[in-house]
Motif scaffolding. Structure first.
Motif, PDB file in Angstrom:
ATOM      1  N   VAL A   1       0.823  -1.204   0.000  1.00  0.00           N
ATOM      2  CA  VAL A   1       0.000   0.000   0.000  1.00  0.00           C
ATOM      3  C   VAL A   1       0.862   1.261   0.000  1.00  0.00           C
ATOM      4  N   THR A   2       2.055   1.171   0.569  1.00  0.00           N
ATOM      5  CA  THR A   2       2.912   2.350   0.724  1.00  0.00           C
ATOM      6  C   THR A   2       3.857   2.575  -0.447  1.00  0.00           C
ATOM      7  N   ALA A   3       3.793   1.749  -1.479  1.00  0.00           N
ATOM      8  CA  ALA A   3       4.692   1.908  -2.618  1.00  0.00           C
ATOM      9  C   ALA A   3       4.438   3.233  -3.330  1.00  0.00           C
ATOM     10  N   LYS A   4       5.525   3.918  -3.684  1.00  0.00           N
ATOM     11  CA  LYS A   4       5.416   5.185  -4.407  1.00  0.00           C
ATOM     12  C   LYS A   4       5.943   5.088  -5.832  1.00  0.00           C
ATOM     13  N   THR A   5       6.632   3.994  -6.141  1.00  0.00           N
ATOM     14  CA  THR A   5       7.066   3.714  -7.514  1.00  0.00           C
ATOM     15  C   THR A   5       6.939   2.216  -7.751  1.00  0.00           C
ATOM     16  N   ILE A   6       6.981   1.830  -9.003  1.00  0.00           N
ATOM     17  CA  ILE A   6       6.897   0.410  -9.337  1.00  0.00           C
ATOM     18  C   ILE A   6       8.135  -0.336  -8.866  1.00  0.00           C
ATOM     19  N   TYR A   7       9.244   0.400  -8.654  1.00  0.00           N
ATOM     20  CA  TYR A   7      10.461  -0.241  -8.164  1.00  0.00           C
ATOM     21  C   TYR A   7      10.277  -0.787  -6.750  1.00  0.00           C
TER      22      TYR A   7
END
Length: 589
Positions: free
Chosen positions: A132-138
């Motif tokens: 949920v906290t991802a800000k980029t696909i990386y």
């Protein structure tokens, strides 16, 4: 050249439909992950030599992928990819693993078979790889651009080594990938058999005829049912899990002659969080076609033949066309809400012809950890909710947006994972009241039997599914952690790493759906049946439907019902085409 006759075209059409079904069966019997094996989260496709989908469930990505191999493809090649940005969004996040096989007959390509399925885990910081906290696909896991998994029949073992080293579920992932390959090879064999039976010339003529037939029929649908004057509709996603939102999705539609136009201008900019959805133009055209065909003419063959009459504009940098490397893991909220927006836009001038809004997402329950024998477990279950009330009848209770998806059996869950399902039921009163009732939500209570971590993905926790044509809105979703000492802790609709101990419980309640039509025009007998089945309470039967029931026998009190309904008609506010419930004026956080 001899032209193929219509009967042969019909035979090949039905043969290809059966091949598609056989692809599914091959995968279901070979995969290990329950989300594929039990819930059927996969999508098959067979194309013509140019890569146009002839049968399948999603728009063709084949030309864009094949063009990334300047050396060309050979018999025995198997292409593998999991990067949405490498195929124009035809897969929507990196858990979707796609395989493409070129089909050769007498050394010439006669088409492609393809399948993608949702694998359990592809690395990253959170189990099941949808943080949920991802800000980029990386920050979501390992992704693969198009590569040759097999080249001229030779397996690239390095790819397998990379896959196994970057997942919490290496055995399941390897098995699922090979099952997807087997599914595509099944289609390869069957298409070659059709070419052998009818001749490649007639087989390819049949594909052209099937695409042309769909094109002609879709042009007729567009002229009959789409407005010439542009109309717009908007709906909202609650938030992105990082405190941002709501996020507006706005769609404008119109037609010019027998061509249709769909414009996402006015949709909010891409989210910092992972709710972005990279909307493939061909995928959206497929969604449009599926909606129009299912509503107005289900007999039409579903393929790419109508794509040239649909025109899509999606502004770069918006929620539906994010710029790389935007995070995409929680994209199902926008993906599913798309159907509510499309339905709303198509119903502006004729609300009597379109359904209301549904639960509008694909909720996920994720539970991982180590059991009492120190074995790692990782469960990802897709949950369902209420489908909307429709012009032809009630919405379905606790059903998936995707028709082919099914539940994971409770026996399977309790056998292979350290949990117990206390109950799995529909939520009383969660479907919006209407002449045709909105479908009710699902309520599922889990007891965790091992220490672990829970993640939840859901939406419609604050913004209700709207009712239409006088129907009332459906209920919102909610989640609750019940500690083993009885303490109750409300959970957000999007949350990671909720620590649980043996004996803790998770109550997972999805969204309901909107009702269709005036509730007090619903037959009292249908209301009585809903109450007797636990779908509607006696109190709601009276307040929303104007039906008075005996509290013991549930018999309809006819005189009181007539009097109450007359009173309601004379005192209530005028009915509206859309009832948005608590949405009101949406305010940004």
């Amino acid at each position: 050249m001899t032209k193929i006759d219509s009967i042969t075209v019909d035979i090949i059409e039905n043969a290809l439909k059966n091949v598609k079904e056989e692809m599914d069966v091959t995968l279901f019997r070979s995969a290990m992950s329950p989300v594929i094996r039990e819930q059927h989260d996969c999508f098959p496709m067979i194309t013509d030599p140019d890569g146009k989908m002839v049968v399948g469930n999603f728009g063709s990505h084949v030309p864009e992928v094949i063009n990334q191999f300047p050396e060309g493809v050979n018999e025995g090649d198997v292409i593998f990819l999991s990067d949405p940005y490498s195929c124009g969004g035809s897969i929507s996040h990196i858990n979707d693993w796609m395989v493409i096989i070129p089909i050769f007959y007498q050394e010439k390509i006669v088409g492609y078979s393809s399948m993608f399925g949702h694998v359990m885990d592809v690395g990253g910081p959170v189990a099941s790889s949808m943080p949920v906290t991802a800000k980029t696909i990386y920050g979501e896991g390992v992704r693969f651009p198009p590569v040759k998994l097999f080249e001229k029949g030779e397996l690239n073992k390095a790819i397998i080594s990379i896959i196994k080293a970057n997942t919490r579920t290496p055995i399941e992932n390897y098995s699922d990938l090979m099952a997807i390959v087997a599914s595509c090879r099944t289609a390869e064999k069957r298409v070659q058999e059709l070419c052998e039976r009818f001749g490649a010339k007639f087989y390819l003529q049949a594909l052209d005829a099937l695409l042309e037939r769909t094109n002609v029929m879709m042009r007729q649908l567009i002229q009959n049912f789409l407005p010439e004057k542009p109309v717009s509709f908007e709906d909202y996603i609650d938030d992105d899990g990082l405190g941002n939102g709501p996020y507006k999705m706005k769609l404008t539609i119109w037609r010019e002659g027998d061509n249709a136009y769909f414009d996402w201008e006015g949709t909010d900019k891409q989210s910092p969080g992972p709710i972005n959805y990279y909307l493939s133009d061909s995928m959206f055209k497929m969604f449009i076609g599926a909606f129009l065909i299912s509503v107005f003419d289900p007999a039409i063959m579903f393929n790419d033949g109508f794509y040239d009459v649909l025109h899509v504009k999606t502004p770069e940098g918006c929620l539906m066309r994010p710029k790389q490397p935007a995070a995409l893991g929680c994209r199902t909220h926008a993906l599913s809400r798309l159907f509510d927006v499309l339905s709303g836009a198509l119903s502006i001038n004729t609300p009597q012809n379109s359904p209301a809004a549904g639960y509008g997402t694909s909720p996920y329950f994720i539970y991982s950890g180590y059991d009492e024998e120190d074995r790692y477990f990782n469960l990802m279950e897709v949950m369902y909710g209420g489908l909307p009330g429709r012009p032809i009848g009630d919405g379905l209770d606790g059903h998936s947006w995707w028709p082919a998806f099914v539940n994971i059996p409770t026996e399977y869950l309790e056998t292979y994972y350290p949990l117990r399902v206390e109950y799995y039921q529909t939520g009383t009163d969660s479907g919006g009241a209407g002449l045709h009732r909105g479908g009710n939500c699902n309520e599922k209570l889990y007891t965790c039997l091992a220490k672990g971590s829970v993640s939840i993905h859901d939406d419609r926790s604050t913004i209700q599914p709207w009712g239409i044509n006088g129907g009332e809105p459906g209920s919102s979703s909610s989640k609750l952690l019940i500690k083993k000492d009885g303490t109750k802790i409300p959970l957000a609709s999007k949350v990671d790493n909720v620590e649980v101990e043996p004996g803790d419980q998770i109550l997972f309640i999805t969204g309901g759906s909107g009702g269709w039509g005036d509730p007090i025009e619903r037959e009292p007998e249908k209301v009585r049946q809903d109450v007797s089945r636990g779908l509607v309470s006696i109190d709601k039967a009276k307040k929303a439907y104007g039906v008075v029931l005996d509290p013991v026998t549930y018999d309809v009190k006819e005189k009181e019902t007539v009097e109450l309904r007359n009173q309601m008609k004379n005192t209530r506010e005028p009915l509206t085409a859309f009832n948005f419930g608590n949405r009101g004026e949406v305010v940004k956080m």
